[in-house]
Design an enzyme around this catalytic site. Sequence first.
Site, mmCIF file in Angstrom:
data_model
loop_
_atom_site.group_PDB
_atom_site.id
_atom_site.type_symbol
_atom_site.label_atom_id
_atom_site.label_comp_id
_atom_site.label_asym_id
_atom_site.label_seq_id
_atom_site.Cartn_x
_atom_site.Cartn_y
_atom_site.Cartn_z
ATOM 1 N N ARG A 1 0.972 4.792 10.803
ATOM 2 C CA ARG A 1 0.221 5.334 9.673
ATOM 3 C C ARG A 1 0.004 6.843 9.770
ATOM 4 O O ARG A 1 0.176 7.573 8.792
ATOM 5 C CB ARG A 1 -1.152 4.631 9.625
ATOM 6 C CG ARG A 1 -2.030 5.012 8.448
ATOM 7 C CD ARG A 1 -3.472 4.520 8.676
ATOM 8 N NE ARG A 1 -3.512 3.128 9.080
ATOM 9 C CZ ARG A 1 -3.491 2.090 8.244
ATOM 10 N NH1 ARG A 1 -3.435 2.305 6.953
ATOM 11 N NH2 ARG A 1 -3.524 0.859 8.711
ATOM 12 N N ARG B 1 -2.317 -2.614 -1.114
ATOM 13 C CA ARG B 1 -3.352 -2.466 -0.096
ATOM 14 C C ARG B 1 -4.772 -2.688 -0.611
ATOM 15 O O ARG B 1 -5.623 -3.174 0.119
ATOM 16 C CB ARG B 1 -3.231 -1.115 0.625
ATOM 17 C CG ARG B 1 -1.964 -1.039 1.482
ATOM 18 C CD ARG B 1 -1.917 0.182 2.390
ATOM 19 N NE ARG B 1 -2.927 0.139 3.426
ATOM 20 C CZ ARG B 1 -4.003 0.901 3.473
ATOM 21 N NH1 ARG B 1 -4.229 1.780 2.530
ATOM 22 N NH2 ARG B 1 -4.863 0.790 4.452
ATOM 23 N N CYS C 1 0.142 -9.477 -13.753
ATOM 24 C CA CYS C 1 -0.728 -10.495 -14.316
ATOM 25 C C CYS C 1 -1.661 -11.067 -13.249
ATOM 26 O O CYS C 1 -1.524 -12.225 -12.840
ATOM 27 C CB CYS C 1 0.103 -11.605 -14.945
ATOM 28 S SG CYS C 1 0.865 -11.046 -16.447
ATOM 29 N N GLU C 2 -2.555 -10.225 -12.783
ATOM 30 C CA GLU C 2 -3.537 -10.585 -11.762
ATOM 31 C C GLU C 2 -4.758 -9.723 -12.007
ATOM 32 O O GLU C 2 -4.633 -8.501 -12.061
ATOM 33 C CB GLU C 2 -3.049 -10.213 -10.345
ATOM 34 C CG GLU C 2 -1.875 -10.960 -9.820
ATOM 35 C CD GLU C 2 -2.223 -12.318 -9.250
ATOM 36 O OE1 GLU C 2 -3.391 -12.508 -8.823
ATOM 37 O OE2 GLU C 2 -1.335 -13.170 -9.237
ATOM 38 N N TYR D 1 2.581 1.878 4.581
ATOM 39 C CA TYR D 1 2.203 0.533 4.123
ATOM 40 C C TYR D 1 2.111 0.429 2.597
ATOM 41 O O TYR D 1 1.306 -0.342 2.067
ATOM 42 C CB TYR D 1 0.895 0.082 4.800
ATOM 43 C CG TYR D 1 0.993 0.158 6.314
ATOM 44 C CD1 TYR D 1 1.874 -0.669 7.002
ATOM 45 C CD2 TYR D 1 0.248 1.063 7.052
ATOM 46 C CE1 TYR D 1 1.999 -0.589 8.391
ATOM 47 C CE2 TYR D 1 0.370 1.158 8.435
ATOM 48 C CZ TYR D 1 1.254 0.326 9.088
ATOM 49 O OH TYR D 1 1.376 0.409 10.459
#
Length: 433
Positions: free
Chosen positions: A294, A331, A362-363, A391
């Site tokens: 990261r 994330r 669609c969430e 990520y």
Amino acid sequence: MFVSKNLSVNEQGHLTAGGVDTTELAAKYGTPLYVMDEDLIREHCRSFKESMDRYYGGEGLVCYASKAFCCKAMCKIMLEEGMGLDVVSEGELYTALSVGFPADRICFHGNNKTDRELAYALENNVGRIIVDNIYELDRLNGLAEETGRNANIMYRIKPGIDAHTHNFIMTGQIDSKFGFALETGEAFEAVKKALKCSHIRLVGLHCHIGSQIFDIDPFVKAAEVMLDFIAKIKEELGAEIGELNLGGGFGIKYTDEDSPVSYDKYMEKVSARVKEICAERKIKQPFILIEPGRSIAAPAGITLYTVGGKKVIPGIRTYVSIDGGMGDNPRYALYQSKYDAVVANKAGEPKTETVTVAGKCCETGDLIGEGMPVQPVEPGDILAILATGAYNYSMSSNYNRIPKPAVVMLHNGESRVVVKRETNEDIIRNDLL
Ligand SMILES: *Cc1c(COP(=O)(O)O)cnc(C)c1O
């Protein structure tokens, strides 16, 4: 002013990354678009390596954890910077080898490597295979024997330190799917066994205590625990363990709430403690590996989106919809990660609005963030989400059959595509009737 040092605002009031106008990148390559600053990536690599040189006499290897952001161009940058590389799958290993990455600088991780993956690693003489469990040791020894090779391995150890957050806890029996437990004697028995395996060379021990860690103490504590174990192995089994891999997990600044320490401070403290313990316990100073992922990739990346509809729900919240979402950045949906947002074409203006940025899937949970301060935002604006270099692309999916965005790399004020935008043809490429 911004979380990443390569970001600024130009005379037109536009957000720049690595000196390049991000609104021009959006116009040239389309959105959504991942933008990675190669110069900043290289700077991060160099500062890790310089710290290793300064505080530990260069007796170590900085391995970039490629799962954070992996593509051919990134592997090539790591190759050119003289870095090592962590891979956790055949696909990551294949990508690294495809650009001629030297196998002896590759570490192969994972808690459930398949026979096929182990054979592939052996065939290509991967420098260190990080063995997670006894079942894997047995299979690896067998495969090595069959092919007449020796495998250099490190054992993944659970040091009993859990540091996934701002602080850390020492646990007796750490609950993790990764590695061998110390306190039950499992790790010690495994070492005994490895020393007896005909085609295995136990070159070192490995631990990785978490991610986005801001304190140095848990790293120092982990080094202490691991060196204790190395001393015990020497005293009781007469075996010298030459390498110690302390993993990654160095925190970065996503928003102003985060205050990461410099890598330099980390290497200074950990090196001093390692030298001290080695002198006390009369063990050889190990070759040290660290595995930042990261901290090398995240600050170097931003994602550009085009703003679609804006929905003001009085007294509740304002939704701003973008042309990407959880497919390119899962994330927030996964762990409520926080990001800074900037309206790239109005970056010089004050942030006077607070919005929820929603994706197009669609969430209901397809959000990039809630309560995000932004400049006054309207349909057609370019919205930049900052510090998305790790990520995001590597975790992207084709949910809702949305093609993955392109990745553009910036270097010396120039831009080039390093991963092409997927097309609808790519979406149906493997479909059969
Ligand atoms: C994920 C991982 C890393 C990198 O972690 P960052 O938080 O991205 O620095 C290093 N080593 C291992 C074994 C990992 O699983």
